[in-house]
Design a protein around this motif. Sequence first.
Motif, mmCIF file in Angstrom:
data_model
loop_
_atom_site.group_PDB
_atom_site.id
_atom_site.type_symbol
_atom_site.label_atom_id
_atom_site.label_comp_id
_atom_site.label_asym_id
_atom_site.label_seq_id
_atom_site.Cartn_x
_atom_site.Cartn_y
_atom_site.Cartn_z
ATOM 1 N N UNK A 213 5.391 2.058 17.212
ATOM 2 C CA UNK A 213 4.326 2.981 17.547
ATOM 3 C C UNK A 213 3.784 2.764 18.944
ATOM 4 N N UNK A 214 2.697 3.471 19.238
ATOM 5 C CA UNK A 214 2.084 3.417 20.568
ATOM 6 C C UNK A 214 0.770 2.664 20.576
ATOM 7 N N UNK A 215 0.274 2.269 19.386
ATOM 8 C CA UNK A 215 -0.996 1.552 19.298
ATOM 9 C C UNK A 215 -0.779 0.218 18.582
ATOM 10 N N UNK A 216 -1.685 -0.757 18.808
ATOM 11 C CA UNK A 216 -1.541 -2.065 18.150
ATOM 12 C C UNK A 216 -1.603 -1.929 16.631
ATOM 13 N N UNK A 217 -0.962 -2.883 15.964
ATOM 14 C CA UNK A 217 -0.977 -2.916 14.510
ATOM 15 C C UNK A 217 0.370 -2.579 13.911
ATOM 16 N N UNK A 218 0.568 -3.045 12.667
ATOM 17 C CA UNK A 218 1.811 -2.779 11.940
ATOM 18 C C UNK A 218 1.453 -2.359 10.513
ATOM 19 N N UNK A 219 2.058 -1.273 10.055
ATOM 20 C CA UNK A 219 1.931 -0.818 8.671
ATOM 21 C C UNK A 219 3.208 -1.218 7.931
ATOM 22 N N UNK A 242 2.862 0.792 14.705
ATOM 23 C CA UNK A 242 4.241 0.511 14.280
ATOM 24 C C UNK A 242 4.367 0.509 12.761
ATOM 25 N N UNK A 243 5.501 0.981 12.276
ATOM 26 C CA UNK A 243 5.817 0.976 10.844
ATOM 27 C C UNK A 243 6.984 0.017 10.607
ATOM 28 N N UNK A 244 6.840 -0.835 9.602
ATOM 29 C CA UNK A 244 7.919 -1.727 9.175
ATOM 30 C C UNK A 244 8.210 -1.437 7.712
ATOM 31 N N UNK A 259 6.485 -10.429 13.334
ATOM 32 C CA UNK A 259 5.137 -9.976 13.012
ATOM 33 C C UNK A 259 4.088 -10.811 13.737
ATOM 34 N N UNK A 260 4.363 -12.097 13.902
ATOM 35 C CA UNK A 260 3.419 -12.965 14.608
ATOM 36 C C UNK A 260 3.260 -12.554 16.067
ATOM 37 N N UNK A 261 4.286 -11.915 16.621
ATOM 38 C CA UNK A 261 4.234 -11.492 18.017
ATOM 39 C C UNK A 261 3.519 -10.160 18.200
ATOM 40 N N UNK A 262 3.291 -9.440 17.092
ATOM 41 C CA UNK A 262 2.661 -8.131 17.178
ATOM 42 C C UNK A 262 1.144 -8.263 17.366
ATOM 43 N N UNK A 263 0.579 -7.362 18.128
ATOM 44 C CA UNK A 263 -0.869 -7.314 18.291
ATOM 45 C C UNK A 263 -1.477 -6.430 17.215
ATOM 46 N N UNK A 264 -2.761 -6.669 16.950
ATOM 47 C CA UNK A 264 -3.489 -5.801 16.045
ATOM 48 C C UNK A 264 -3.356 -6.190 14.589
ATOM 49 N N UNK A 265 -3.983 -5.426 13.705
ATOM 50 C CA UNK A 265 -3.984 -5.751 12.271
ATOM 51 C C UNK A 265 -2.642 -5.494 11.612
ATOM 52 N N UNK A 266 -2.402 -6.204 10.515
ATOM 53 C CA UNK A 266 -1.216 -6.014 9.686
ATOM 54 C C UNK A 266 -1.687 -5.349 8.401
ATOM 55 N N UNK A 267 -1.272 -4.113 8.184
ATOM 56 C CA UNK A 267 -1.723 -3.352 7.005
ATOM 57 C C UNK A 267 -0.625 -3.387 5.942
ATOM 58 N N UNK A 268 -0.989 -3.890 4.770
ATOM 59 C CA UNK A 268 -0.016 -4.108 3.698
ATOM 60 C C UNK A 268 -0.083 -2.981 2.674
ATOM 61 N N UNK A 288 -3.165 -15.589 9.097
ATOM 62 C CA UNK A 288 -4.537 -15.695 8.576
ATOM 63 C C UNK A 288 -5.508 -14.784 9.320
ATOM 64 N N UNK A 289 -6.283 -14.056 8.536
ATOM 65 C CA UNK A 289 -7.324 -13.218 9.102
ATOM 66 C C UNK A 289 -6.856 -11.882 9.652
ATOM 67 N N UNK A 290 -5.548 -11.610 9.618
ATOM 68 C CA UNK A 290 -5.034 -10.380 10.241
ATOM 69 C C UNK A 290 -4.570 -9.334 9.226
ATOM 70 N N UNK A 291 -4.419 -9.737 7.963
ATOM 71 C CA UNK A 291 -3.845 -8.835 6.972
ATOM 72 C C UNK A 291 -4.929 -7.957 6.345
ATOM 73 N N UNK A 292 -4.724 -6.661 6.406
ATOM 74 C CA UNK A 292 -5.611 -5.697 5.766
ATOM 75 C C UNK A 292 -4.890 -5.114 4.555
ATOM 76 N N UNK A 293 -5.446 -5.350 3.371
ATOM 77 C CA UNK A 293 -4.791 -4.952 2.124
ATOM 78 C C UNK A 293 -5.068 -3.472 1.851
ATOM 79 N N UNK A 294 -4.009 -2.689 1.777
ATOM 80 C CA UNK A 294 -4.131 -1.258 1.506
ATOM 81 C C UNK A 294 -3.756 -0.900 0.070
ATOM 82 N N UNK A 295 -3.091 -1.823 -0.640
ATOM 83 C CA UNK A 295 -2.654 -1.461 -1.991
ATOM 84 C C UNK A 295 -3.797 -1.398 -2.998
ATOM 85 N N UNK A 296 -5.012 -1.747 -2.576
ATOM 86 C CA UNK A 296 -6.164 -1.522 -3.441
ATOM 87 C C UNK A 296 -6.380 -0.025 -3.658
#
Length: 438
Positions: A213-219, A242-244, A259-268, A288-296
Amino acid sequence: MTRLDTASTKRIPLLAVMARLGQQPVSGPAAGGNYYFISPFRPDEQTPSFVVSEPKNVWADFGEPAEAGQKVYGGDVLKLIMRLTGVTLPIAHQVLAAWALDMPAATELPLAQPAAKGKTVATGPITFTDVRTEPLTWKALVEYLTSRGINWPLIQRNQRTMEHLQQVFYQVQGKERGKPYFALGWKTEGGWEVRSKGFQGTIGQKGVTWLHGTEPGVNIFEGFMDYLSALTCYRVSSFRSTVLILNSVNLLGSVLPLLMEQDGPIRWFGDNDAAGERALHVLREALPGRVQVQNELYRGYKDLNDFLTKTPPTKPLPPKRDNPSAASQTAKYWLWAVFDELAPGQWGRKGKRRQCTFYSYTNDDDGLEQLRVLRNQLGHQLYYYRICERTQGRKFKILEHAGLAHAVPQVDESDREVVDTRRPGHIGELLHHLAIAS
């Protein structure tokens, strides 16, 4: 003109009718006396989807959606003429009666120039032959996609998604001679993930898919159908970040360094089953501290596509795993202990060894010394232990270890337990289900 009754009209050879229409078989006869044609309804297609059975004198078009009560779209010679010309049944009778006077015999039919053969791909014990891919256009496959709740007009807006989402044609070595199969295909780094109503598998090797993608973060999604479901749910044709797509949670470990090299939040956006919960735990420990849980958002359903189609789970889902504490994700020193089967106060399933993980209160020499004191206190209860130092993220260096053959014992993941940290002799907090990798 000779008048034919309906039964006589239906006996007019379909192969001869196809020849009269200027259609030549691409291959045949295959198993069962089947001849394969480029569909007269889709003359631009590259892979033959129209099948004529000479013994039964019927046709089937696998590129068209099936009608109610049918497994595949098709019929007899009358239905073919009515579909091609748009005439009524009486007119179709008249057309065929006129054609019947000078139709060629089936033995006179020449074969069309055979299409180029596709690739041969071995996937474990199965060998796929004549594997070919094309842009997704077949109505039957589009209908399958929409039956899974996917917004097809929305998905088509994204060229990069459509480059990965294709229609795949293949044969299976050892199966019925010459029988072609078709399915949705999703391109990965290792091959193709293949889905249809009757098949779910992989052609080639398992691999992930990155859509940068063009913005920080990975889905992160477990499968491509979950990704397409997310686009449908959010009513967007693409994500700016970015989408993985893992295509298997077993591949998560291989992409953690990236994933450790990626900037921004990691959305699961993973599944809510046991494998998905374990993968989420690994992800949290590594980042640690970067994962945002979306499966809720779809708790109570196995995955995002089941939520989209309101499909209940086929078996009970595990309870939500508690979030690890902040300290457990940053502690520098760890003691991993596997207890002897006869250790006092042991609980758990019979015949299984208890294993526990402790971390130090402080990230200095005093914290390390506390773990050594605890190890000495446990003494005779230990079957194996390791004292580790965190080097980066979820990477550790073993400082001390001892036990049977100095090897890591094989302990069932399900036998890990939570220990009350208030008990005398225990320091820090025990992390449930944490595996320290050397």
